[in-house]
Design a protein around this motif. Structure first.
Motif, PDB file in Angstrom:
ATOM      1  N   ILE A 215       0.846  -1.204   0.000  1.00 19.35           N
ATOM      2  CA  ILE A 215       0.000   0.000   0.000  1.00 19.35           C
ATOM      3  C   ILE A 215       0.875   1.246   0.000  1.00 19.35           C
ATOM      4  N   VAL A 216       1.890   1.239   0.868  1.00 14.86           N
ATOM      5  CA  VAL A 216       2.822   2.374   0.904  1.00 14.86           C
ATOM      6  C   VAL A 216       3.494   2.551  -0.456  1.00 14.86           C
ATOM      7  N   ALA A 217       3.920   1.419  -1.052  1.00 19.14           N
ATOM      8  CA  ALA A 217       4.602   1.502  -2.348  1.00 19.14           C
ATOM      9  C   ALA A 217       3.709   2.117  -3.412  1.00 19.14           C
ATOM     10  N   ILE A 218       2.435   1.763  -3.378  1.00 20.05           N
ATOM     11  CA  ILE A 218       1.507   2.322  -4.367  1.00 20.05           C
ATOM     12  C   ILE A 218       1.304   3.813  -4.120  1.00 20.05           C
ATOM     13  N   VAL A 219       1.162   4.188  -2.847  1.00 20.71           N
ATOM     14  CA  VAL A 219       1.035   5.609  -2.505  1.00 20.71           C
ATOM     15  C   VAL A 219       2.234   6.387  -3.032  1.00 20.71           C
ATOM     16  N   LEU A 220       3.424   5.774  -2.873  1.00 15.18           N
ATOM     17  CA  LEU A 220       4.646   6.462  -3.310  1.00 15.18           C
ATOM     18  C   LEU A 220       4.899   6.321  -4.806  1.00 15.18           C
ATOM     19  N   GLY A 221       3.967   5.642  -5.497  1.00 20.25           N
ATOM     20  CA  GLY A 221       4.086   5.578  -6.952  1.00 20.25           C
ATOM     21  C   GLY A 221       5.037   4.528  -7.480  1.00 20.25           C
ATOM     22  N   ALA A 222       5.340   3.517  -6.662  1.00 14.26           N
ATOM     23  CA  ALA A 222       6.315   2.522  -7.097  1.00 14.26           C
ATOM     24  C   ALA A 222       5.696   1.366  -7.863  1.00 14.26           C
ATOM     25  N   SER A 223       4.363   1.310  -7.868  1.00 14.26           N
ATOM     26  CA  SER A 223       3.744   0.135  -8.493  1.00 14.26           C
ATOM     27  C   SER A 223       4.051   0.140  -9.980  1.00 14.26           C
ATOM     28  N   LYS A 224       4.207  -1.025 -10.510  1.00 16.10           N
ATOM     29  CA  LYS A 224       4.584  -1.170 -11.916  1.00 16.10           C
ATOM     30  C   LYS A 224       3.485  -0.615 -12.804  1.00 16.10           C
ATOM     31  N   ALA A 225       3.879  -0.069 -13.931  1.00 15.03           N
ATOM     32  CA  ALA A 225       2.942   0.579 -14.839  1.00 15.03           C
ATOM     33  C   ALA A 225       1.808  -0.344 -15.266  1.00 15.03           C
ATOM     34  N   SER A 226       2.146  -1.612 -15.449  1.00 14.52           N
ATOM     35  CA  SER A 226       1.165  -2.535 -16.022  1.00 14.52           C
ATOM     36  C   SER A 226       0.069  -2.934 -15.039  1.00 14.52           C
ATOM     37  N   THR A 227       0.238  -2.646 -13.773  1.00 14.76           N
ATOM     38  CA  THR A 227      -0.757  -3.072 -12.799  1.00 14.76           C
ATOM     39  C   THR A 227      -1.819  -2.015 -12.604  1.00 14.76           C
ATOM     40  N   ARG A 228      -3.015  -2.483 -12.529  1.00 15.85           N
ATOM     41  CA  ARG A 228      -4.094  -1.535 -12.275  1.00 15.85           C
ATOM     42  C   ARG A 228      -4.568  -1.612 -10.827  1.00 15.85           C
ATOM     43  N   THR A 229      -3.768  -2.260 -10.001  1.00 17.36           N
ATOM     44  CA  THR A 229      -4.186  -2.401  -8.608  1.00 17.36           C
ATOM     45  C   THR A 229      -4.150  -1.053  -7.904  1.00 17.36           C
ATOM     46  N   THR A 230      -4.972  -0.937  -6.898  1.00 13.65           N
ATOM     47  CA  THR A 230      -5.009   0.303  -6.146  1.00 13.65           C
ATOM     48  C   THR A 230      -4.817   0.004  -4.672  1.00 13.65           C
ATOM     49  N   MET A 231      -4.569   1.062  -3.896  1.00 12.30           N
ATOM     50  CA  MET A 231      -4.468   0.933  -2.443  1.00 12.30           C
ATOM     51  C   MET A 231      -5.634   0.137  -1.880  1.00 12.30           C
ATOM     52  N   LEU A 232      -6.813   0.502  -2.361  1.00  8.22           N
ATOM     53  CA  LEU A 232      -8.027  -0.104  -1.830  1.00  8.22           C
ATOM     54  C   LEU A 232      -8.054  -1.601  -2.096  1.00  8.22           C
ATOM     55  N   MET A 233      -7.673  -1.969  -3.322  1.00  9.18           N
ATOM     56  CA  MET A 233      -7.695  -3.377  -3.695  1.00  9.18           C
ATOM     57  C   MET A 233      -6.659  -4.165  -2.888  1.00  9.18           C
ATOM     58  N   GLN A 234      -5.504  -3.536  -2.631  1.00  8.73           N
ATOM     59  CA  GLN A 234      -4.489  -4.208  -1.818  1.00  8.73           C
ATOM     60  C   GLN A 234      -5.011  -4.415  -0.387  1.00  8.73           C
ATOM     61  N   ALA A 235      -5.677  -3.368   0.128  1.00  7.03           N
ATOM     62  CA  ALA A 235      -6.239  -3.486   1.475  1.00  7.03           C
ATOM     63  C   ALA A 235      -7.323  -4.559   1.516  1.00  7.03           C
ATOM     64  N   ALA A 236      -8.135  -4.611   0.460  1.00  6.46           N
ATOM     65  CA  ALA A 236      -9.177  -5.633   0.395  1.00  6.46           C
ATOM     66  C   ALA A 236      -8.553  -7.026   0.345  1.00  6.46           C
ATOM     67  N   ALA A 237      -7.453  -7.157  -0.410  1.00  5.79           N
ATOM     68  CA  ALA A 237      -6.774  -8.443  -0.517  1.00  5.79           C
ATOM     69  C   ALA A 237      -6.237  -8.893   0.839  1.00  5.79           C
ATOM     70  N   LEU A 238      -5.649  -7.942   1.570  1.00  8.57           N
ATOM     71  CA  LEU A 238      -5.122  -8.275   2.895  1.00  8.57           C
ATOM     72  C   LEU A 238      -6.249  -8.690   3.822  1.00  8.57           C
ATOM     73  N   GLY A 239      -7.337  -7.903   3.801  1.00  6.65           N
ATOM     74  CA  GLY A 239      -8.483  -8.234   4.656  1.00  6.65           C
ATOM     75  C   GLY A 239      -9.076  -9.579   4.302  1.00  6.65           C
ATOM     76  N   SER A 240      -9.242  -9.825   3.015  1.00  2.00           N
ATOM     77  CA  SER A 240      -9.802 -11.101   2.574  1.00  2.00           C
ATOM     78  C   SER A 240      -8.912 -12.261   3.011  1.00  2.00           C
ATOM     79  N   SER A 241      -7.590 -12.113   2.855  1.00  2.00           N
ATOM     80  CA  SER A 241      -6.681 -13.200   3.214  1.00  2.00           C
ATOM     81  C   SER A 241      -6.757 -13.503   4.706  1.00  2.00           C
ATOM     82  N   LEU A 242      -6.737 -12.443   5.516  1.00  3.70           N
ATOM     83  CA  LEU A 242      -6.782 -12.662   6.963  1.00  3.70           C
ATOM     84  C   LEU A 242      -8.136 -13.243   7.380  1.00  3.70           C
ATOM     85  N   GLY A 243      -9.214 -12.653   6.864  1.00  2.00           N
ATOM     86  CA  GLY A 243     -10.547 -13.107   7.248  1.00  2.00           C
ATOM     87  C   GLY A 243     -10.816 -14.544   6.830  1.00  2.00           C
ATOM     88  N   THR A 244     -10.539 -14.863   5.578  1.00  2.00           N
ATOM     89  CA  THR A 244     -10.759 -16.222   5.094  1.00  2.00           C
ATOM     90  C   THR A 244      -9.924 -17.224   5.881  1.00  2.00           C
TER      91      THR A 244
END
Lengths: 413, 413, 413
Positions: free
Chosen positions: A345-374
């Motif tokens: 999430i920090v990396a995306i905020v700082l603009g480090a995410s690779k150009a080809s990815t369309r992931t967002t902070m929110l989606m990363q947070a959702a992924a983390l939440g989903s992984s922990l919850g499941t």
């Protein structure tokens, strides 16, 4: 009782053969109209990535297997049941992941299939670390089937629905495997675990056997984090970032192990485990342009947090939450896995995410939440099934003791 | 005192992060005008040589680490401090070699950078073998920094100024590392070392652990000697020559171990070490056309000399020169490294040097002289710094004993 | 007597150097008129297959070496003499196979030569398992020379004359090596072997060392079975089929180990060995289109048969046939090798053989018969030579005891 293990094992193998007979074919049998997927190019791709796969395979069998041999009387089970889980998990993972991604159609075996099967197996082996010494082989076979099904479901949600980025699987494998295992361990908890158990210790040579596991995991971790990269540039980034995270992590793990130790002494448990936390924590953002020094910062933090977790958190989990974590997977996979998700999430905020990815902070947070919850819900349900249905659990006096399941020779001559 | 180790380790890691923040970038960030260095080709080259790098990496971590676990009470330190040295050395080596070769400009991380970092680390690990059991972790961290700086300087002189040929680094790594370590060991000498110390022995299983190290070094040595070859033909030659030197070396090492043993018995110290001398001795001329039988002659000589060195020279060094060489690095790296330099001179005389090299007998001799001279002077100065400035040395009673720095579990149950 | 070992070893090495001086050159020295065999393409092919070769090399040195360390007092010899045999066998195998295939002309060292040398060495190491602990190093050196000569002859007949298919060498290496070793063991039989010998047991940690061997063999077996594939598609098939045979084999090996064990307990001997039988049994037809589930059926059968062999057949062999098989190679290599030959016949009947092969059921049967026949006759003659000519055999009291040939340190401190 004597028959339950062989019957379950044979039953599962027969089921796998039947499933494979109906659903699994060679990738050279696949008719694809696309120009770029002739049999020759498919096979070339397979052979090109095969060395990477083998690195990961060494991690699964030798790395995880020997890492858990630190217990003085439980080495046969650690390395032996590790192999058994892997053999079942590789088959079941191939099937269930293939079915999910192909929407129930025929699965054609390519290199990604067997790499992903190794990954689903890794998840179970992480959870195995939490319940090590307190669970029977039959229970582990059933847990392998259940956990990989839940894992594949969550991985599908994270990757296909959230389109989140998690190349080294810090969230979907490491955090998931740790919290799933901790949930199972919580359900299977026995009050005897609170007392000091002299079998739950290492001896000098068992600690050296464990270092075989540590070192092969450490060496090949860059391959783990880069094996499923889509482009060669992402693969390059994942290798380099993981490498630098790991080297930095070693320095802080040693420093903090000495800092929190009696008279500055190092603790083998920290060295065996916390030196690897950098590989976990950099996993999610390993293919992003986080700079080598960024990877080193992540690794330094992970090494520190992991040692502090072993020292202060693990005893607390047992005493307060009645969750007994044999190998400390919370410190090697759980916390660093969460750090991995947050770092992305920090990396995306700082603009480090690779150009080809369309992931967002929110989606990363959702992924983390989903992984922990499941993981937690899936682990609780699995734990209940193991406790009340597959209830062939060893009695407390046979915890951490190979002789419950193995013909054990003399210790020494 | 308790604080010195963690503070030094953290201080060094913070320094590395700062240095990397200023100087180190991905090679994909480098703008090069040349047609043949697009990002795609750079990344392809990286991935193509990555398996070779991993072979070398296994040698550094598992090979060197376990080779030194032969001491019965010093296995934790052998394999553990080996990892610590490697983690620091890989960072510092990347930086200092990059700065030297790029004249102080930005370092772009390619595969050669991380292979060379492994090489600089190997040098320190060889020296570590000479002082094993007699030096503190803090001293080893400082020695890593100092030795790699001197190593990089000598390697620059040998490669860039003398333009000498040393593909497997017999002179610049093996001879250098051995004589540097011996010089440090000489300065740190304590009179108690002359007496037989029962801790300076192996037990049955510690010798088997050491064989893990020996075998992985033996298997991957051809990759070590060929990793930085400039052309694929030179890489082929280096692999084949090293392979045949090693197989021949094993036969003579066994033969002479039996010849000099009591009642013809083999000595594990010889088998663990002298069987590898052929890899060292063929290093300098590994990419020359010395013929397979030429490689086998070099290996045979190296195996013989190495065993005789263990039997007759090592005790002499301790008694007469007051240099105590714990692992016998003089016999595995020192003498075979010098043989390697001399063999390259003979090979050039006989016309075996590759067409593309402009090196001469004189330049090879200069390279050998420079490596030995720099190593001894650098080692003496480093030894003095360690003895009188970084003076946190263990007392003699804690020599060869993990319990000085580690929480040590029981030996056996 | 004291001198016989070093003199034989030195004599053999000098002979190898002379033979190589006359017959062996680099493949880059070969003048070939064909368009597709420039030096560049030859070298590229070498480097492309080099990682596969290294996998096999790890199996030979670490895999076979450590698998045999299970005996509590014979670990030095297991891993040490394994290295010695390999070093001699790699040289002699390169020579004798090269001479046979090139009809006595110059041998140009390519990747296939060194892979095949590893294969010829594997054959001897399998036989070594049958006579482990009962044979002297001198005898093993002579046996290496004799067995590789016979092996190369049979392999030539099977491949060149019968044109049979045996990509993973189930028949020519595994069955051959096992029955050759059993024949030698039969000739060298001593009546004392019938009694229970407490030295012929494992201790806890020796069984863990053996698992290092098991795991590296298991992981890299797909490379073994695919290394000499002619097309990349056959290589793909061989990797995938071997992989699935191995995973299935693990499940049945565990199940039957528990089924035949006292109170359902697992036996480490089965786990160390029978889990690998699937790799052997799928070898001959590994490059055929047997389907993944077909490979899993073969593996399941092999794991079952192997465990039953250990339990019921091995004691019988010793008691009834006076053949003492130390490592149970009959169960890991002999029976599964025969299954491999039979499976290939079934596969051909079912139409699974690859289009490019002209092999027939009859030729496969001839290959199996030739391998078994040559092995037994060759083994009997070799046994007689070792018993009556190279008669430096250890006395029964030194069976399974390193101290006959090694300076052995204390067991434990």
């Amino acid at each position: 009782m004597k028959l339950s293990f062989p019957l379950v094992a044979i039953g599962l193998e027969v089921s796998m053969i039947v499933l494979f007979g109906f659903f699994v074919k060679y990738e050279t049998e696949q008719n694809v109209q696309q120009q770029y997927s002739t049999n020759a190019t498919k096979v070339d791709k397979f052979l090109e990535l095969h060395p990477l796969f083998q690195d990961v395979h060494v991690m699964i069998l030798v790395g995880f297997g020997f890492l858990m041999t630190f217990l003085k009387k439980y080495g046969f089970s650690s390395v032996g049941i590790n192999l058994l889980i892997a053999a079942l998990g590789l088959q079941w993972g191939t099937f269930i992941q293939g079915i999910l991604h192909n929407k129930g159609q025929t699965i054609y075996i390519g290199i990604k299939n067997i790499i992903n099967a190794d990954f689903s197996t890794a998840t179970v082996l992480i959870s195995f670390g939490a319940v090590l010494g307190k669970i029977s082989p039959v229970q582990m076979l059933i847990m392998t089937i259940l956990e990989i099904a839940v894992f594949a479901g969550n991985e599908y949600v994270v990757g296909e629905i959230f389109q989140a980025s998690d190349i080294g699987a810090s969230m979907t494998i490491h955090a998931f495997g740790a919290y799933f295992g901790l949930a199972v361990a919580g359900v299977l908890y026995q009050s005897g675990l609170r007392r000091q158990n002299e079998k739950e210790e290492s001896v000098y040579h068992s600690d050296l056997f464990a270092m075989i596991g540590t070192l092969f995991l450490w060496i090949f971790w860059p391959s783990f984090n880069s094996a499923i990269a889509e482009t060669t540039e992402q693969q390059y980034l994942a290798i380099v970032n993981t490498y630098f995270s790991l080297v930095a992590c070693v320095l802080t793990a040693y420093a903090f192990s000495s800092l929190v130790g009696k008279r500055g002494k190092l603790d083998m448990v920290h060295i065996q485990n916390a030196t690897l936390a950098g590989g976990v924590a950099v996993g999610t953002c390993a293919d992003m342009k986080i700079h080598p020094y960024g990877a080193m910062i992540i690794g330094s933090i992970a090494g520190t947090v992991s040692v502090l977790g072993f020292k202060f958190l693990t005893p607390c989990l047992t005493d307060k939450l009645r969750i007994h974590d044999t190998c400390g997977v919370h410190n090697l996979h759980g916390l660093p896995g969460v750090i991995g998700g947050l770092a992305s999430i920090v990396a995306i905020v700082l603009g480090a995410s690779k150009a080809s990815t369309r992931t967002t902070m929110l989606m990363q947070a959702a992924a983390l939440g989903s992984s922990l919850g499941t993981a937690i819900v899936g682990g609780l349900i699995t734990g209940l099934i193991l406790r009340f249905i597959v209830c062939v659990q060893p009695s407390t006096e046979f915890f951490f003791d190979d002789s419950a399941y193995w013909e054990v020779p003399k210790r020494e001559d």
